[in-house]
Design a protein around this motif. Structure first.
Motif, PDB file in Angstrom:
ATOM      1  N   PRO A 617     103.173  49.437  82.612  1.00 24.24           N
ATOM      2  CA  PRO A 617     103.530  50.038  83.907  1.00 24.24           C
ATOM      3  C   PRO A 617     102.313  50.185  84.816  1.00 24.24           C
ATOM      4  O   PRO A 617     101.185  50.335  84.345  1.00 24.24           O
ATOM      5  N   GLY A 618     102.567  50.154  86.112  1.00 24.59           N
ATOM      6  CA  GLY A 618     101.488  50.334  87.083  1.00 24.59           C
ATOM      7  C   GLY A 618     101.356  51.792  87.494  1.00 24.59           C
ATOM      8  O   GLY A 618     101.924  52.694  86.869  1.00 24.59           O
ATOM      9  N   LEU A 619     100.597  51.999  88.566  1.00 20.95           N
ATOM     10  CA  LEU A 619     100.329  53.359  89.059  1.00 20.95           C
ATOM     11  C   LEU A 619     101.477  53.854  89.933  1.00 20.95           C
ATOM     12  O   LEU A 619     102.014  53.112  90.754  1.00 20.95           O
ATOM     13  N   ASP A 626      94.859  59.471  92.848  1.00 23.67           N
ATOM     14  CA  ASP A 626      93.825  59.886  91.896  1.00 23.67           C
ATOM     15  C   ASP A 626      92.888  58.727  91.570  1.00 23.67           C
ATOM     16  O   ASP A 626      91.671  58.905  91.488  1.00 23.67           O
ATOM     17  N   ASP A 630      88.824  58.263  92.127  1.00 20.75           N
ATOM     18  CA  ASP A 630      87.841  57.965  91.078  1.00 20.75           C
ATOM     19  C   ASP A 630      87.224  56.576  91.272  1.00 20.75           C
ATOM     20  O   ASP A 630      86.430  56.111  90.452  1.00 20.75           O
TER      21      ASP A 630
ATOM     22  N   MET B   1      89.966  58.747  86.436  1.00 19.89           N
ATOM     23  CA  MET B   1      91.105  59.620  86.744  1.00 19.89           C
ATOM     24  C   MET B   1      90.715  61.084  86.481  1.00 19.89           C
ATOM     25  O   MET B   1      89.821  61.366  85.698  1.00 19.89           O
ATOM     26  N   GLU B  39     100.330  54.450  83.468  1.00 17.87           N
ATOM     27  CA  GLU B  39      99.507  53.251  83.605  1.00 17.87           C
ATOM     28  C   GLU B  39      98.421  53.299  82.520  1.00 17.87           C
ATOM     29  O   GLU B  39      97.934  54.386  82.167  1.00 17.87           O
ATOM     30  N   PRO B  40      98.036  52.155  81.985  1.00 18.60           N
ATOM     31  CA  PRO B  40      97.145  52.142  80.818  1.00 18.60           C
ATOM     32  C   PRO B  40      95.857  52.946  80.993  1.00 18.60           C
ATOM     33  O   PRO B  40      95.426  53.628  80.055  1.00 18.60           O
ATOM     34  N   ARG B  41      95.255  52.909  82.205  1.00 17.46           N
ATOM     35  CA  ARG B  41      93.970  53.611  82.323  1.00 17.46           C
ATOM     36  C   ARG B  41      94.139  55.122  82.138  1.00 17.46           C
ATOM     37  O   ARG B  41      93.237  55.799  81.669  1.00 17.46           O
ATOM     38  N   MET B  42      95.319  55.631  82.483  1.00 20.20           N
ATOM     39  CA  MET B  42      95.557  57.073  82.303  1.00 20.20           C
ATOM     40  C   MET B  42      95.616  57.415  80.818  1.00 20.20           C
ATOM     41  O   MET B  42      95.032  58.399  80.359  1.00 20.20           O
ATOM     42  N   ARG B  43      96.323  56.591  80.070  1.00 20.87           N
ATOM     43  CA  ARG B  43      96.440  56.828  78.618  1.00 20.87           C
ATOM     44  C   ARG B  43      95.083  56.711  77.940  1.00 20.87           C
ATOM     45  O   ARG B  43      94.695  57.557  77.136  1.00 20.87           O
ATOM     46  N   GLU B  45      92.087  57.026  79.119  1.00 16.75           N
ATOM     47  CA  GLU B  45      91.109  58.054  79.452  1.00 16.75           C
ATOM     48  C   GLU B  45      91.425  59.378  78.760  1.00 16.75           C
ATOM     49  O   GLU B  45      90.518  60.082  78.319  1.00 16.75           O
TER      50      GLU B  45
END
Lengths: 952, 75
Positions: A617-619, A626, A630, B1, B39-43, B45
């Protein structure tokens, strides 16, 4: 006046399995039982003369023009009030009838101005037409007798005038206000010769009139007349299209002169509105030609630079190069897009395709994020489909109606009129809302229960209602056992029966007396057909998704899903919220609500588009902000959405926008977000393009171009050209080809095409081989997910708490005359009714703070402060204040926080702890807003636009 | 994030699934939700925060899921 070239059989259609045969002027006709002789006559090709009859209103029988003769009956009965009977023999034309009709017309015309040639209704006037039809050649009484020709003209309403000199007191306007709109603003004052139509003894603007236009439409003369017709004359052609305001999705007939709209008239054939309208769709379309429109593409390197007007070619080349540069520097996932619920299905489909096939990621989201995303999550989880279960017509079969967190008379007025009609017929009503909305009590409508809960306690209330259903034996066990997942059901049942979920245990939390909860639960639980309608007061909470699932639980528990008259009905905010969600606008779903992690679905779209679809999934929109802060998200393409005004915590949003390197705004005006943009693509209004909108009942309606796009390109063409500039061809000659692609790739749209839409008028998805003409009511035999799933809905209080510093709860909403961020309606005469957003405050809270009605008050939350004018009212309960967000300078979202729904990040607009105090000056933020607005206006080519004037 | 925000979001998701009396279902529900919607970067981090010894404010269900459902959560 009815739309030009439209048939009017005089009385409403009747539906009956029983048929009646009769003879009219020697022609045999066969019509449903209950049909009037007047309507039956039209089937024989006979138009009986009439003035007080029209097919949107019940027969009245006052004008005496529609008299007929019936074999075996004495006298001359009115054909509008006489119902057909088997074997009846009717004569509509005879010398005696002609004499009678001429006599009636003579009386009318003896008290009517003879200014037909200069009258705005000239060429489309029923009185004029009837004078011709009956062969009126003289008025034996003369014109010098007592008359009404000096009566004053009421010009107070900005959209229509009331010229009493032309009134024939047929009462069509009064009946339209009662029967169609349900407002009861008009009446007949006086008796006999002194009778006159009046909006309650005052002028129209000061009256309770809501300017829906029903009276104007019903008027057979030019007494009630659109000012646009007075100014521009009668139209010469008509184009059927769909309103671009709320989620009701009314069908309209755009009456045109060349490329100029002369008026918009609601379409009787419209499946959603059946010929009714509201002040927005009917009258507030002048923004399309407002001088604020920007019609040339513009670019700039920094948001402090002056805008530079460029050709479309240069705009696309610059934008493409910037987006590719950003991706080259920060990675493929550093850019994304936001689709618009105001744009068409085809346009939103293309934007998500651009993101997935050209940007190469899933960073696409839509404004449903901030309104009905919990509906998508909650209904998909429990029932299996992210959409409402019913059509609007279903309300006609409801015995009890529960309205939760919705204010349909303001936000969905045309559907509200349908609902009120059913309520006047005797359906029970429960309103669950912190405010006393109009629906709670108004003429001939009164809620049996108004559960005036503390904002933020929805889930506690729904659990308490369900507790009563479970513990008082109102479960429809047979229905549940046949249709639901029993393991999940038993878990839910055990949970909901816990004493902690009882109305008594939750009374202190919700503020609702337990007896009221029990009464409301019994009313709904014991109804033959119980229907729930809800709005953003359900979804825009930290437990928005939980509440949607709680509603679905309640409906399943009582067997209220799967047939007309029942259901779970989200009232969507914007015109195409449903459609934009259907079209794959969410970062985790491809069109048709299919998750990007599904390899088969990715393969399907990948093959069609010639790309590889990303599996993660995307943002979401708040995640984009956010990520921007960053430093990992740098480019955003925003189609028709004003996130700088509509999204919560404005300070945070503006910081995020300011930190990006390429913000592209595609819109009609220099909206708030455009002030932080580097590229401006001038968009097209709904009048300037072809496409489809999908309304709250899943109804796909055609949008038809009535004039060329002012900037030269429709919105779908802009997206196509941007993709092209980035190296990917999306070769469509017409939006119908985009719909063909949607249908080929999306099972629920499989049977949809423009040809079929032309044939059927509209289609409610799912439309496929199993339902080739669409699906008005879903989950009829079984739930879409197979077995309906009960979900445990534990109440978790919001972290947004009141305390000594912030002792009040601010909740936000909408008002009838304005739409969303107001970009459109603020540029119309609708500002007459709502020139500024105000803060509603209870008298006790106002007195405690020394606030008088009309005072400026500072509203301060943990997120920020703004200043509004106070309106003291008991519509809000003590401890709760309320405002709207239609004017950007109001800064409602400066105050709202980043709190959001746990499942979807839908903002918690409805609960913000605030303090209110008197003040004498605007807030710091508002002064900054003014400075930014002026600075940005100065950066436009040629300087500030002549803003602030309503075009219509 | 913003890790503080991610922590709050994870805790709110956990608060919902924690109501399920079946602990395994609660863990699956939580992990599946993150996988389907974050989204992967959230997981990455947030998991990295816990791996680095942080995340003390995270609810027990979150911390347990990061250990027992790690493969389900991370891409």
């Amino acid at each position: 006046m009815y739309s030009i070239h439209e048939r009017d059989p005089g009385t409403p259609i009747r539906i009956s399995t029983k048929r009646v045969s009769l003879t009219i002027d020697g022609v045999t006709v066969n019509v449903p039982e209950g049909t009037s002789v007047m309507r039956a006559a039209t089937q024989a090709g006979v138009n009986v003369p009439k003035l007080c009859a029209t097919d949107s209103l019940e027969a009245f029988g006052s004008c005496r023009l529609c008299l007929v003769q019936i074999e075996g009956r004495r006298g001359f009965p009115a054909s509008c009030t006489t119902l057909v009977e088997p074997g009846m023999k009717v004569t509509t034309q005879s010398p005696k009838l002609a004499t009678l009709r001429r006599g009636v017309m003579e009386l009318y015309i003896s008290d009517h101005p003879l200014d037909c040639l200069t009258c705005p209704a000239n060429g489309n006037c029923e009185l004029q037409e009837m004078a011709g039809v009956v062969g009126l050649r003289e008025v034996r009484y003369g014109y010098a007798g007592e008359n009404h020709l000096e009566a004053p003209k009421d010009e107070s309403n900005p959209y229509f005038s009331f010229d009493a000199t032309k009134c024939i007191v047929c009462s069509r306007c009064v009946r339209a206000c009662e029967e169609v709109q349900g407002t009861f603003a008009l009446t007949v004052l006086g008796r006999g010769f002194d009778s006159k139509i009046s909006p309650g003894g005052t002028d129209f603007l000061s009256s309770e009139c809501v300017s829906c236009g029903a009276c104007v439409q019903a008027c057979p003369t030019s007494t009630l007349m659109e000012k646009s017709i007075e100014e521009r004359g009668q139209p010469d052609h008509v184009v059927a299209t769909t309103c671009a305001y709320c989620g009701v999705g009314c069908s309209f007939r755009a009456e045109m002169k060349g490329n100029e709209v002369v008026r918009m008239v609601p379409d009787k054939q419209g499946g959603a509105n059946h010929g009714h309208s509201c002040v927005k769709g009917r009258f507030a379309w002048g923004y399309a030609t407002h001088p604020d429109r920007i019609t040339t593409p513009m670019i700039r390197a920094r948001i402090t630079d002056p805008w530079r007007e460029v050709s479309w070619e240069e705009a696309f080349a610059y934008t493409a190069s910037e987006l590719r540069r950003i991706q080259g520097t920060y990675g493929a996932a550093s850019i994304g897009a936001i689709t618009s619920s105001r744009c068409t299905n085809e346009e939103t489909y293309l934007v998500q395709k651009l993101v997935r096939a050209v940007f190469g990621n899933n960073n696409v989201d839509t404004c449903a994020r901030v309104c009905h995303s919990p509906t998508g999550y909650g209904l998909k989880t429990t029932l299996g489909e992210s959409a409402g279960t019913q059509d609007f017509d279903s309300v006609e079969h409801a015995d009890v109606i529960v309205v939760i967190g919705a204010n349909p008379t303001d936000a969905h007025p045309v559907f509200a009129s349908r609902m009120k009609k059913r309520l006047r017929e005797g359906a029970g009503l429960v309103v669950i809302d912190p405010r006393q909305t109009d629906l709670v009590r108004q003429p001939h409508v009164e809620a049996a229960y108004h559960l005036q809960l503390v904002p933020g306690t929805n889930v506690a209330v729904i659990n308490a209602l369900a507790h009563v259903i479970v513990t008082e034996g109102m479960l429809r066990e047979e229905y549940i056992r046949a249709r639901c997942d029993l393991v999940e059901y038993e878990k839910w049942k055990a949970f909901i029966a816990l004493p902690e979920n009882s109305p008594e245990a939750l009374e202190a939390t919700t503020g609702v007396p337990a007896a009221q909860i029990r009464g409301a639960a019994r009313l709904y639980g014991q109804a033959k057909n119980g229907a729930i309608y809800y709005g953003l007061g359900v979804t825009e909470h930290s437990q928005g998704s939980t509440m949607v699932m709680g509603i679905a639980n309640l409906a399943m528990a009582t067997g209220n899903i799967g047939r007309p008259g029942v259901g779970v009905n989200p009232l969507r905010g914007q015109n195409n919220v449903q459609g934009s969600c259907d079209m794959g606008s969410f970062p985790h779903e491809l069109p048709g609500y299919r998750h990007v992690s599904d390899p088969a679905v990715r393969a399907l779209f990948g093959a069609a588009w010639g790309v590889e679809i990303q599996p993660e999934p995307g943002l979401r929109i708040p995640n984009m902000f956010d990520a921007a802060l960053d430093g990992s998200f740098k480019g955003l393409y925003v189609q028709g959405e004003d996130i700088a005004q509509s999204d919560p915590d404005t300070h945070h949003v503006l910081r995020a926008l300011s930190s990006m390197e390429c913000v592209i705004v595609q819109d009609l005006f220099l909206v708030e977000t455009a002030k932080y943009a580097h590229v401006f693509f001038p968009g097209a209004t709904f009048l300037e393009k072809d496409g489809t909108f999908t309304n709250a009942e899943r109804r796909i309606n055609r949008v038809r171009k009535v004039m060329p796009p002012r900037a030269g390109l429709a919105d779908w063409e802009i997206t196509v050209r941007l993709g092209q500039a980035m190296g990917v061809d999306m070769p469509y000659a017409h939006p119908s080809e985009i719909m063909d692609e949607i249908a080929a790739l999306t099972p629920t749209f499989h049977g949809v095409s423009y040809d079929k839409l032309e044939r059927l008028g509209s289609i409610q998805w799912p439309c496929n081989d199993a339902a080739p003409e669409g699906t008005p009511v879903m989950h009829a035999e079984q739930f879409v997910r197979g077995k309906g799933r009960f979900v445990i809905t534990r109440y978790v209080p919001t972290t947004e708490r009141t305390n000594r510093d912030y002792p009040l709860i601010l909740t936000t909403g909408r008002i009838l005359s304005q739409y969303n961020v107001g970009a459109q309606t603020r540029r119309t005469a609708n500002v007459t009714w709502h020139p500024e957003d105000v803060l509603e405050i209870h008298p006790h809270d106002a007195e405690f703070r020394g606030v008088a009605d009309g005072d400026l008050v500072a509203v301060t939350s943990r997120a920020g402060e703004t200043v509004l004018r106070a309106e003291i009212t008991e519509r809000v309960q003590p401890g709760v204040v309320y405002t709207t967000f239609h004017h950007p300078e109001s800064g409602a979202n400066v105050v709202t926080t980043e709190n959001s729904d746990w499942a979807t990040n839908c903002p918690e607009y409805k609960v913000t702890a605030v303090q209110v105090r008197r003040t004498t000056e605007r807030s710091v933020w508002q002064r900054e807003f003014d400075a930014t607005a002026h600075a940005q206006a100065d950066l436009l080519p040629g300087g500030p636009r002549p803003s602030g004037e309503a075009a219509e | 994030m913003n890790l503080e925000k991610l922590t709050k979001m994870a805790n709110e998701i956990a608060a919902f699934f924690d109501a399920d009396p079946d602990r395994a279902a609660a863990l699956d529900g939580f992990a599946g939700h993150l996988r389907r919607f974050w989204e992967p970067r959230m997981r990455k981090e947030l998991v990295a925060l816990v791996d680095g010894g942080g995340g003390g404010d995270l609810l027990p269900l979150v911390r347990q899921a990061f250990v027992e459902r790690r493969a389900q959560i991370l891409p």
